[in-house]
Design a protein around this motif. Structure first.
Motif, PDB file in Angstrom:
ATOM      1  N   PHE A 123     105.112  -5.210  45.978  1.00 19.58           N
ATOM      2  CA  PHE A 123     105.437  -4.031  46.768  1.00 19.58           C
ATOM      3  C   PHE A 123     105.348  -4.295  48.270  1.00 19.58           C
ATOM      4  O   PHE A 123     105.383  -3.364  49.071  1.00 19.58           O
ATOM      5  CB  PHE A 123     104.506  -2.875  46.388  1.00 19.58           C
ATOM      6  N   SER A 124     105.253  -5.559  48.648  1.00 22.45           N
ATOM      7  CA  SER A 124     105.076  -5.913  50.053  1.00 22.45           C
ATOM      8  C   SER A 124     106.407  -5.892  50.803  1.00 22.45           C
ATOM      9  O   SER A 124     107.327  -6.649  50.457  1.00 22.45           O
ATOM     10  CB  SER A 124     104.459  -7.301  50.173  1.00 22.45           C
ATOM     11  N   PRO A 125     106.530  -5.078  51.864  1.00 25.77           N
ATOM     12  CA  PRO A 125     107.747  -5.164  52.675  1.00 25.77           C
ATOM     13  C   PRO A 125     107.841  -6.496  53.419  1.00 25.77           C
ATOM     14  O   PRO A 125     108.938  -7.003  53.666  1.00 25.77           O
ATOM     15  CB  PRO A 125     107.608  -3.990  53.645  1.00 25.77           C
ATOM     16  N   TYR A 126     106.694  -7.093  53.747  1.00 24.69           N
ATOM     17  CA  TYR A 126     106.678  -8.366  54.480  1.00 24.69           C
ATOM     18  C   TYR A 126     107.222  -9.503  53.598  1.00 24.69           C
ATOM     19  O   TYR A 126     107.959 -10.369  54.079  1.00 24.69           O
ATOM     20  CB  TYR A 126     105.261  -8.698  54.939  1.00 24.69           C
ATOM     21  N   TYR A 127     106.845  -9.493  52.330  1.00 30.54           N
ATOM     22  CA  TYR A 127     107.366 -10.504  51.399  1.00 30.54           C
ATOM     23  C   TYR A 127     108.880 -10.357  51.271  1.00 30.54           C
ATOM     24  O   TYR A 127     109.619 -11.336  51.285  1.00 30.54           O
ATOM     25  CB  TYR A 127     106.671 -10.330  50.049  1.00 30.54           C
ATOM     26  N   ALA A 157      92.348   0.553  49.730  1.00 31.55           N
ATOM     27  CA  ALA A 157      92.551  -0.552  50.667  1.00 31.55           C
ATOM     28  C   ALA A 157      93.535  -1.540  50.064  1.00 31.55           C
ATOM     29  O   ALA A 157      93.482  -1.837  48.864  1.00 31.55           O
ATOM     30  CB  ALA A 157      91.234  -1.255  50.975  1.00 31.55           C
ATOM     31  N   MET A 158      94.446  -2.034  50.910  1.00 31.66           N
ATOM     32  CA  MET A 158      95.372  -3.093  50.489  1.00 31.66           C
ATOM     33  C   MET A 158      95.901  -3.780  51.726  1.00 31.66           C
ATOM     34  O   MET A 158      96.862  -3.324  52.346  1.00 31.66           O
ATOM     35  CB  MET A 158      96.518  -2.544  49.641  1.00 31.66           C
ATOM     36  N   THR A 159      95.263  -4.878  52.116  1.00 32.22           N
ATOM     37  CA  THR A 159      95.675  -5.651  53.280  1.00 32.22           C
ATOM     38  C   THR A 159      96.231  -6.988  52.814  1.00 32.22           C
ATOM     39  O   THR A 159      95.546  -7.743  52.115  1.00 32.22           O
ATOM     40  CB  THR A 159      94.490  -5.888  54.237  1.00 32.22           C
ATOM     41  N   PRO A 211      95.922   4.049  56.553  1.00 28.53           N
ATOM     42  CA  PRO A 211      95.959   3.971  58.021  1.00 28.53           C
ATOM     43  C   PRO A 211      94.654   4.390  58.698  1.00 28.53           C
ATOM     44  O   PRO A 211      94.444   4.052  59.859  1.00 28.53           O
ATOM     45  CB  PRO A 211      97.095   4.943  58.380  1.00 28.53           C
ATOM     46  N   LEU A 212      93.815   5.177  58.035  1.00 26.61           N
ATOM     47  CA  LEU A 212      92.512   5.500  58.602  1.00 26.61           C
ATOM     48  C   LEU A 212      91.562   4.355  58.295  1.00 26.61           C
ATOM     49  O   LEU A 212      91.305   4.055  57.130  1.00 26.61           O
ATOM     50  CB  LEU A 212      91.978   6.818  58.021  1.00 26.61           C
ATOM     51  N   PRO A 213      91.006   3.683  59.299  1.00 31.73           N
ATOM     52  CA  PRO A 213      90.177   2.504  59.043  1.00 31.73           C
ATOM     53  C   PRO A 213      88.750   2.867  58.629  1.00 31.73           C
ATOM     54  O   PRO A 213      88.015   3.498  59.384  1.00 31.73           O
ATOM     55  CB  PRO A 213      90.194   1.769  60.382  1.00 31.73           C
ATOM     56  N   TYR A 214      88.385   2.506  57.425  1.00 34.72           N
ATOM     57  CA  TYR A 214      87.001   2.629  56.981  1.00 34.72           C
ATOM     58  C   TYR A 214      86.724   1.491  56.008  1.00 34.72           C
ATOM     59  O   TYR A 214      87.636   0.957  55.372  1.00 34.72           O
ATOM     60  CB  TYR A 214      86.722   3.991  56.324  1.00 34.72           C
ATOM     61  N   TYR A 265     102.407   1.193  56.919  1.00 36.32           N
ATOM     62  CA  TYR A 265     101.309   2.049  57.358  1.00 36.32           C
ATOM     63  C   TYR A 265     100.184   2.108  56.333  1.00 36.32           C
ATOM     64  O   TYR A 265      99.018   2.305  56.688  1.00 36.32           O
ATOM     65  CB  TYR A 265     101.832   3.461  57.642  1.00 36.32           C
ATOM     66  N   ARG A 266     100.553   1.916  55.076  1.00 38.32           N
ATOM     67  CA  ARG A 266      99.556   1.987  54.000  1.00 38.32           C
ATOM     68  C   ARG A 266      99.108   0.602  53.562  1.00 38.32           C
ATOM     69  O   ARG A 266      98.012   0.433  53.027  1.00 38.32           O
ATOM     70  CB  ARG A 266     100.183   2.723  52.806  1.00 38.32           C
ATOM     71  N   MET A 267      99.969  -0.406  53.796  1.00 34.77           N
ATOM     72  CA  MET A 267      99.679  -1.776  53.374  1.00 34.77           C
ATOM     73  C   MET A 267      99.888  -2.731  54.550  1.00 34.77           C
ATOM     74  O   MET A 267     100.915  -3.390  54.649  1.00 34.77           O
ATOM     75  CB  MET A 267     100.589  -2.172  52.197  1.00 34.77           C
ATOM     76  N   PRO A 268      98.932  -2.790  55.475  1.00 37.22           N
ATOM     77  CA  PRO A 268      99.103  -3.653  56.652  1.00 37.22           C
ATOM     78  C   PRO A 268      99.009  -5.129  56.287  1.00 37.22           C
ATOM     79  O   PRO A 268      98.519  -5.495  55.210  1.00 37.22           O
ATOM     80  CB  PRO A 268      97.924  -3.233  57.541  1.00 37.22           C
TER      81      PRO A 268
END
Length: 310
Positions: free
Chosen positions: A43-47, A74-76, A114-117, A303-306
């Motif tokens: 599901f990675s747009p970068y890939y 979380a999904m980085t 997008p909210l960092p925790y 925004y959801r998967m940086p």
């Protein structure tokens, strides 16, 4: 096809993918967990934007928790220099999985978006059975599914958010030689722990328009056999209007207990249902790859998967 254990050293060719999936529900039904470790993140747009030439350069460990005492996501994605894997271990940045032959130990140290925790803690997955067969999801065998441990005991100990619980879980893996959206338009999958068996139901539509389905029951020794698909059963659409459907005993209407994940192209749901004469709870997912292919959805994903550069 024979298979054994999680096999984190599997070769992933250009355009391909591999993922390892764990889900669990607490004994009281109040908490849910899913963890998915990706190589060539489907599901990675970068890939996708990269041309999918180097799947190892697009890895991530996705963590999703739900419950009254703490929910998190979380999904980085991280590059290949932050990946270390072998037959019994897979590390992506600060998070890692390791398999000792009896238990899968998962150490989680992620930051949400997008909210960092912080999302931090550990999970132990101890299989009750080990599946030894992988199944092809298309005639050419380009997409394959391996139920590693259809039934497992799961222990969750999170410091961020602060929650600890135990419950029953499930562990599988998927592998492919082409992008997921090239092989399928949609699918609906569910697993349910019965008194003695585990039921796994798969159905969907391939990209060429042909339907596929798979209905299996696994006993406590890991042996499987085909079963007749139960009757079709409707479910309400999600908040994003993703279509959901499932199977249940004729005359029974499954109920949504909680939608764990509601995304523009994907939903994961806890169900109350009846299968093969038993009242049970199921974990269910619906995936719309037609939605996923939309340019609008693709523009929302970062925004959801940086993607981390380190």
């Amino acid at each position: 096809m024979p298979a054994q254990g999680p096999r984190f050293d599997v070769a992933v060719a250009p355009n391909g993918y591999a993922w390892w999936y764990i889900d669990a529900t607490s004994a009281d039904g109040a908490h849910g967990l899913t963890i998915i470790a990706f190589i060539g993140s489907v599901f990675s747009p970068y890939y996708k934007w990269s041309g999918r030439g180097h799947p190892e350069n697009h890895c991530a460990i996705n963590v999703a928790l739900t419950g009254p005492r703490g929910s998190a996501w979380a999904m980085t994605e991280r590059p290949s220099r932050r990946v270390d894997r072998g037959a019994d271990h897979f590390a992506v940045g600060p998070s890692a999985m390791r398999w000792d032959g009896d238990t899968l130990v998962i150490d989680i140290d992620e930051i949400s978006a997008p909210l960092p925790y912080r999302v931090r803690g550990s999970v132990r997955v101890t299989p009750e059975m080990i599946g030894t067969t992988a199944f092809a999801l298309d005639p050419a065998g380009r997409h394959r599914w391996h139920p590693v441990a259809p039934r497992a005991h799961v222990e969750v100990s999170m410091t961020h958010p602060g929650t600890s619980w135990r419950g029953d879980g499930y562990f599988d893996s998927n592998f492919g030689d082409e992008p997921l959206e090239d092989g399928f338009d949609d699918w609906h999958w569910s697993r349910a722990h019965l008194k003695n068996d585990v039921a796994v139901l798969y159905e969907g539509r391939r990209r060429d328009g042909t339907p596929f389905e798979l209905a299996l029951r696994f006993d406590r020794q890991g042996r499987w056999h085909d079963v007749m698909q139960p009757a079709p059963a409707a479910l309400p659409r999600t908040g994003w209007l993703v279509k959901r459907r499932t199977r249940a005993d004729a005359g029974h209407a499954p109920q949504v207990i909680k939608t764990w994940i509601d995304a523009p192209f994907y939903a994961r749901t806890a169900l109350s249902t009846r299968l093969f004469g038993e009242n049970t709870r199921a974990v269910h997912e619906s995936l719309s790859l037609g939605r996923f292919r939309s340019p609008v959805v693709q523009s929302m994903l970062p925004y959801r998967m940086p993607r981390a550069l380190w």
